[in-house]
Design a protein around this motif. Structure first.
Motif, PDB file in Angstrom:
ATOM      1  N   THR B 582       0.882  -1.234  -0.066  1.00  0.00           N
ATOM      2  CA  THR B 582      -0.066   0.018   0.032  1.00  0.00           C
ATOM      3  C   THR B 582       0.853   1.205  -0.035  1.00  0.00           C
ATOM      4  O   THR B 582       1.958   1.004  -0.001  1.00  0.00           O
ATOM      5  CB  THR B 582      -1.036   0.050   1.206  1.00  0.00           C
ATOM      6  N   GLY B 583       0.148   2.242  -0.121  1.00  0.00           N
ATOM      7  CA  GLY B 583       1.115   3.481   0.030  1.00  0.00           C
ATOM      8  C   GLY B 583       2.134   3.726  -1.100  1.00  0.00           C
ATOM      9  O   GLY B 583       2.921   4.422  -0.783  1.00  0.00           O
ATOM     10  N   VAL B 584       2.011   3.077  -2.198  1.00  0.00           N
ATOM     11  CA  VAL B 584       2.757   3.429  -3.154  1.00  0.00           C
ATOM     12  C   VAL B 584       2.732   4.970  -3.629  1.00  0.00           C
ATOM     13  O   VAL B 584       3.328   5.271  -4.243  1.00  0.00           O
ATOM     14  CB  VAL B 584       2.626   2.324  -4.274  1.00  0.00           C
ATOM     15  N   VAL B 585       1.568   5.325  -3.506  1.00  0.00           N
ATOM     16  CA  VAL B 585       0.902   6.581  -4.092  1.00  0.00           C
ATOM     17  C   VAL B 585       1.993   7.658  -4.507  1.00  0.00           C
ATOM     18  O   VAL B 585       1.493   8.646  -4.788  1.00  0.00           O
ATOM     19  CB  VAL B 585       0.176   7.038  -2.976  1.00  0.00           C
ATOM     20  N   ARG B 687      -5.106   4.799  14.180  1.00  0.00           N
ATOM     21  CA  ARG B 687      -5.872   5.493  13.284  1.00  0.00           C
ATOM     22  C   ARG B 687      -5.494   5.051  11.731  1.00  0.00           C
ATOM     23  O   ARG B 687      -6.520   4.706  10.974  1.00  0.00           O
ATOM     24  CB  ARG B 687      -5.813   6.944  13.283  1.00  0.00           C
ATOM     25  N   SER B 688      -4.460   5.076  11.406  1.00  0.00           N
ATOM     26  CA  SER B 688      -3.659   4.538  10.247  1.00  0.00           C
ATOM     27  C   SER B 688      -4.217   3.250  10.061  1.00  0.00           C
ATOM     28  O   SER B 688      -4.741   2.643   9.026  1.00  0.00           O
ATOM     29  CB  SER B 688      -2.396   4.799  10.197  1.00  0.00           C
ATOM     30  N   SER B 689      -4.086   2.579  11.190  1.00  0.00           N
ATOM     31  CA  SER B 689      -4.529   1.071  10.904  1.00  0.00           C
ATOM     32  C   SER B 689      -6.000   1.152  10.422  1.00  0.00           C
ATOM     33  O   SER B 689      -6.594   0.281   9.823  1.00  0.00           O
ATOM     34  CB  SER B 689      -4.292   0.053  12.061  1.00  0.00           C
ATOM     35  N   ALA B 690      -6.629   1.863  11.236  1.00  0.00           N
ATOM     36  CA  ALA B 690      -8.088   2.078  11.275  1.00  0.00           C
ATOM     37  C   ALA B 690      -8.520   2.365   9.644  1.00  0.00           C
ATOM     38  O   ALA B 690      -9.262   2.023   9.119  1.00  0.00           O
ATOM     39  CB  ALA B 690      -8.810   2.987  12.058  1.00  0.00           C
ATOM     40  N   VAL B 691      -7.600   3.261   9.450  1.00  0.00           N
ATOM     41  CA  VAL B 691      -7.927   3.887   7.828  1.00  0.00           C
ATOM     42  C   VAL B 691      -7.783   2.807   6.827  1.00  0.00           C
ATOM     43  O   VAL B 691      -8.441   2.493   6.217  1.00  0.00           O
ATOM     44  CB  VAL B 691      -7.070   5.028   7.551  1.00  0.00           C
ATOM     45  N   VAL B 692      -6.596   2.148   7.095  1.00  0.00           N
ATOM     46  CA  VAL B 692      -6.428   0.970   6.355  1.00  0.00           C
ATOM     47  C   VAL B 692      -7.392  -0.074   6.296  1.00  0.00           C
ATOM     48  O   VAL B 692      -7.764  -0.532   5.281  1.00  0.00           O
ATOM     49  CB  VAL B 692      -4.874   0.447   6.580  1.00  0.00           C
ATOM     50  N   ASN B 693      -7.606  -0.243   7.381  1.00  0.00           N
ATOM     51  CA  ASN B 693      -8.490  -1.360   7.571  1.00  0.00           C
ATOM     52  C   ASN B 693      -9.911  -1.018   6.956  1.00  0.00           C
ATOM     53  O   ASN B 693     -10.543  -1.705   6.188  1.00  0.00           O
ATOM     54  CB  ASN B 693      -8.952  -1.706   9.272  1.00  0.00           C
ATOM     55  N   ASN B 764      -6.000   3.924  -0.963  1.00  0.00           N
ATOM     56  CA  ASN B 764      -6.126   3.465   0.196  1.00  0.00           C
ATOM     57  C   ASN B 764      -4.824   3.596   1.133  1.00  0.00           C
ATOM     58  O   ASN B 764      -4.905   3.951   2.303  1.00  0.00           O
ATOM     59  CB  ASN B 764      -6.345   1.714   0.363  1.00  0.00           C
ATOM     60  N   THR B 765      -3.962   3.444   0.637  1.00  0.00           N
ATOM     61  CA  THR B 765      -2.531   3.434   1.294  1.00  0.00           C
ATOM     62  C   THR B 765      -2.299   4.932   1.685  1.00  0.00           C
ATOM     63  O   THR B 765      -2.100   5.403   2.676  1.00  0.00           O
ATOM     64  CB  THR B 765      -1.286   2.927   0.633  1.00  0.00           C
ATOM     65  N   VAL B 766      -2.713   5.650   0.550  1.00  0.00           N
ATOM     66  CA  VAL B 766      -2.407   7.339   0.755  1.00  0.00           C
ATOM     67  C   VAL B 766      -3.222   7.689   1.592  1.00  0.00           C
ATOM     68  O   VAL B 766      -3.072   8.460   2.568  1.00  0.00           O
ATOM     69  CB  VAL B 766      -2.876   8.097  -0.645  1.00  0.00           C
ATOM     70  N   LEU B 767      -4.360   7.298   1.863  1.00  0.00           N
ATOM     71  CA  LEU B 767      -5.436   7.743   2.816  1.00  0.00           C
ATOM     72  C   LEU B 767      -4.938   7.195   4.067  1.00  0.00           C
ATOM     73  O   LEU B 767      -5.172   8.000   5.227  1.00  0.00           O
ATOM     74  CB  LEU B 767      -6.782   7.255   2.519  1.00  0.00           C
TER      75      LEU B 767
END
Lengths: 139, 801
Positions: B582-585, B687-693, B764-767
């Motif tokens: 994720t997060g390649v953004v 939060r990030s995990s939440a976001v990711v989740n 997603n990763t970006v978010l």
């Protein structure tokens, strides 16, 4: 660098007070005396919130035109007061904290000395040297 | 009166006796009572005493002046030696031994006194003054001891008993001896000896501790022979004719030392040796110190508590201020207790001070406490004489705290701990050497062993971390906070979108890394810090070190925006493929901003709707949300650029919102990047995990926009603060500017879907990152608020003035 360093006992009488001799020392004595009120206030204010934890370092007690006064209280209600010159703007908070830490350590060493009766004036040479190290070197 | 010439020894001895008799402290006249007692102790027939008194002229005067007293003493010596009393003999008799005075109450003493050969015993002086019975006994013993050396190993047997007794007297008496020395700060050894010996008694009598003073007398008693002998051992041979002390007698002398007189002897000896090195402790002195130590603390490896030491040294009658200074010098480890080394140093300083030496400002090197092992080895040779002493302390030290034996148990442990500390340092140093050679192993050792709980939790994949670490040397491990410090520079360095993106993706994906990998994580962490805040377990402090660093790479911020979808499109296969996680953004970020302004027009109300829309219809044109963009523009000029991109954005308005908010957030995020790094902890992680989740859980279509929107909403509050960070806006602008026209991936449906999927993932990763950043930002703001409140409170008292 500090201009004046004072150690006040729990009963609010000075155990040790030393200022840069070039200036009117009485003025610093007054300053330290008035700072005690601020210290008391800070201590009582925080004490209600967290009786267990209380940061020893009180930070800037109050600033005046020429100088700033910082406070530090130990768990045994012994207060350290440092007066620094306002013109010395390079002094950061961490430096003040380290000064208080050194003071606290030397004070602990003085306390450990069995020949020192708590409540006596501090006449330890080691303590004097530590304080001299942090005082303004002009004198 | 006839002129009386006295040898130095006699002079001192007599003066001491005179002082002793001068109970009225007149310094001119010896009280008759004392004189009488003294004379009686000489064990001479009363007629002889009368004769002496007449001869010395006291009878005429009616009192004993100093000269009379001296003459009387000399006559006593003459009488004791068996010579006829003649006035002329006063000066004619050469090598006259000092008069001996024996305590009348002690028959044993008398016997011993008789035993002493004149040549050897010079003025063994037994206490005349009445002493408590118990004390008397001990004093006898001490006297015996004292006499022993005088006898020069003549009677080794009594030593066994006397040592037992003497020790407990020695501590109290030694101070007297010291005091004596203090009176004679200067002078040669010879002069000192008798003076010391004799001087011991008078002051001892004056001491408040009456019984103790008796010991002092005994001390003085033995001191003359001891002193002289001691002096002979040392540099200056005494003028006395005392036989040299044999090495065997050294032990005796050690026993004697326990008596107060020994202290004087030692002092003299020290003085003599002091000429070579003022602070060096001779072996005999050390022996004495060790014996003294044993009287207080039987365990040589134990500690003497401060209170006991205080009592002990207070007897030396030095001013409290000086004792305090001596304590400061000698208590090396500042623990309020004295080890054997510290005790010896303190004792030595006291002796020196009594001899007139000024206290040094710093502890001399020769007095520095050594390792305990050395002391143990030194004490081994003296088991025999000390055996007797060991028993004495039990009964002897009534004034010592009975808790000492119990405390001693703790002290050996402390001592051992000290030793352990010593070895520990060695261990650590050796481990550090490893770091130079093997960077991989190094981090584990010193960091885990010594390094304080530095954050390490940096989540970036360990693999990457290790890779990064391999590139670096072990220098990173040395300073636990260095990694954090290194982060800022790394952050500044890694402005490359791709690298940052990769790292970001890695970090986003990974959880907390172990501490071991911390060092390895340093590099990547630093680069990823800004993105990683949520994942990085770094302590706030460590992160704070990172705070100053410049905001994370621009692309970062750009892709944290919801516009990742756009970015996905723009970079389509390339970046997404390159960044499995994720997060390649990195690349996509540029795109997102565009839709933001348009989406902003659709206020957060339309959250869940459009978000998914973009997924489904990538080619969807931006809804007329451009209206919002103008609102954004004043806040973030970048958005003006976004409007240009709106045409490209196919995302629904929701994406735009996300993008906008994300952009804003990113601005704030970037600016607060360092801050976040500081504060990001579990919160951001959650939060990030939440976001990711949430992102992951949601369908590929819906998720990204939803979470983003929510974040955006919450971040609206932060936007004003975001404005404070023009950097972000610039970054965003640059990112946007770098964005070339976004190619449309119309292609086949499958490809489109795949691309959209990829984009969604990226989004997603970006978010997720965005969320974490926003969380951190929130933390920062909260802290600021708290600090402001504190300042307000500080100012409050003055407001009343």
């Amino acid at each position: 660098m500090a201009v004046c360093v004072a150690v006040i006992a729990k009963e609010n009488y000075p155990l040790y007070i030393r200022s840069v001799p070039t200036q009117n020392e009485l003025k610093f004595h007054y300053t330290v005396h008035t700072s005690l009120d601020v210290v008391e206030e800070k201590v009582s204010a925080v004490g209600k919130a967290l009786a267990d934890q209380r940061e020893l370092y009180l930070g800037l007690l109050y600033p005046t035109e020429d100088y700033k006064v910082y406070g530090y209280v130990t768990n045994s209600k012994v207060k350290f007061v440092i007066v620094v010159d306002s013109s010395n703007t390079s002094l950061r908070d961490n430096e003040i904290r380290s000064m208080f830490r050194k003071l606290h350590n030397s004070f602990t060493d003085v306390m450990c000395n069995p020949f020192y009766n708590p409540g006596d004036a501090i006449q330890s040479r080691a303590f004097d040297s530590v304080v001299s190290g942090m005082m303004v070197q002009a004198c | 009166m006839e002129s009386l010439t006295l040898s130095d020894v006699e002079q001192k001895y007599y003066s001491d006796l005179f002082v002793y008799c001068d109970t009225d402290n007149t310094k001119k006249v010896a009280s008759s009572g004392k004189v009488v007692e003294l004379f009686r102790a000489a064990q001479l027939p009363s007629e002889v005493l009368l004769q002496i008194t007449e001869l010395c002229g006291a009878t005429r005067l009616g009192h004993f002046g100093r000269s009379q007293f001296y003459i009387a003493l000399k006559l006593i010596a003459i009488a004791q030696s068996g010579l006829p009393l003649r006035v002329e003999s006063l000066n004619s008799v050469k090598d006259l031994p000092l008069p001996r005075f024996v305590v009348g109450k002690n028959e044993q003493e008398a016997k011993h006194a008789a035993m002493y050969p004149d040549s050897e015993n010079q003025g063994l002086y037994s206490g005349i003054f009445p002493r408590p019975p118990g004390r008397v006994q001990t004093k006898k013993a001490s006297a015996h001891e004292v006499i022993q050396p005088g006898v020069s190993s003549a009677d080794p047997q009594p030593d066994s008993t006397s040592p037992v007794v003497s020790p407990h007297h020695s501590p109290p008496t030694s101070p007297h001896a010291w005091r004596k020395h203090k009176r004679q700060p200067s002078g040669g050894n010879v002069d000192r000896q008798p003076a010391v010996a004799t001087a011991v008694w008078p002051p001892s009598f004056r001491e408040a501790q009456g019984p103790v003073s008796g010991d002092g007398m005994w001390a003085g008693h033995s001191s003359p022979p001891l002193q002289e002998s001691w002096v002979s051992f040392t540099d200056t041979p005494p003028s006395s004719t005392l036989p040299q002390m044999h090495p065997s007698s050294v032990q005796e002398s050690t026993t004697i030392r326990t008596v107060a007189s020994a202290a004087t002897t030692n002092e003299i000896q020290r003085q003599s040796s002091a000429y070579d090195d003022p602070w060096k402790i001779t072996d005999e002195q050390r022996q004495y110190y060790i014996n003294q130590f044993k009287t207080i603390q039987p365990d040589l490896t134990g500690f003497i508590p401060g209170s006991a030491a205080k009592e002990f040294f207070t007897k030396s009658k030095l001013p409290i201020l000086e004792l305090s200074h001596i304590w400061e010098l000698s208590d090396f480890d500042k623990d309020g207790a004295l080890t054997l080394d510290e005790f010896c140093a303190a004792f030595h300083l006291v002796v020196a001070r009594k001899n007139g030496y000024d206290l040094p400002e710093k502890l001399p090197e020769s007095l520095m406490p050594k390792l305990i092992d050395l002391d143990d080895s030194a004490e081994v040779p003296e088991p025999a004489p000390d055996v007797g002493f060991s028993s004495s302390p039990v009964e002897v030290t009534p004034n010592k705290s009975p808790s000492m034996p119990s405390l001693s148990q703790n002290w050996p442990e402390l001592n051992q701990s000290n030793e352990q500390w010593e070895t520990f340092s060695e261990r650590s140093s050796s481990s550090q050497t490893l770091t130079q050679f093997d960077s991989n192993i190094a981090p584990a050792d010193p960091d885990t062993a010594i390094v304080h709980p530095v954050p390490i939790r940096m989540t970036p994949s360990k693999i990457h971390m290790q890779e990064m670490e391999l590139k670096r040397t072990g220098s990173d491990h040395t300073h636990p906070t260095s990694p954090l410090m290194a982060k800022p520079p790394e952050l500044s360095e890694e402005n490359k979108l791709p690298s940052s993106i990769k790292l970001l993706s890695n970090t986003v994906g990974d959880g907390y890394s172990s501490s071991d990998s911390f060092t390895s994580d340093q590099e990547p962490i630093s680069s990823v810090v800004t993105r990683q805040r949520s994942h990085s377990g770094a302590s706030p402090e460590g992160l704070k070190a990172v705070a100053p660093p410049p905001p994370p790479p621009r692309p970062h911020a750009s892709h944290s925006r919801s516009s990742s979808l756009d970015m996905n499109r723009s970079f389509a296969a390339g970046p997404s493929a390159a960044q499995p996680q994720t997060g390649v953004v990195a690349f996509p970020p540029a795109v997102p901003p565009r839709p933001l302004p348009t989406q902003i027009s659709c206020p957060l109300s339309t959250q869940g709707v459009g978000a998914h829309g973009h997924r489904s219809g990538e080619g969807d044109s931006l809804p007329p949300h451009c209206s919002t963009s103008p609102q954004q523009i004043p806040e973030q000029p970048n958005f003006a650029d976004f409007s240009q991109f709106q045409a490209f954005t196919e995302q629904p308005s929701e994406d735009g919102e996300k993008g906008v908010d994300g952009a804003q957030v990113e601005k704030a995020v970037e600016a607060a990047g360092p801050l976040r790094a500081v504060k990001s902890d579990g919160q951001s992680d959650e939060r990030s995990s939440a976001v990711v989740n949430s992102a992951k859980g949601s369908t590929p279509l819906a998720p990204p926009p939803k979470p983003v929107r929510r974040r955006l909403k919450s971040e609206d509050e932060l936007r004003p603060e975001v404005d404070e960070h023009p950097q972000k806006s610039n970054v965003i602008a640059t990112v946007i500017a770098t964005q070339p026209s976004i190619p449309r991936s119309v292609g086949k449906d499958k490809k489109a879907i795949q691309a959209s999927i990829r984009r969604n993932k990226e989004t997603n990763t970006v978010l997720a990152r965005l969320n974490s950043e926003l969380q951190q930002q929130l933390k920062d703001l909260l802290e600021e608020r708290i600090s402001l409140e504190v300042q307000l409170e500080q100012l409050r008292p003055f407001s009343h003035l």
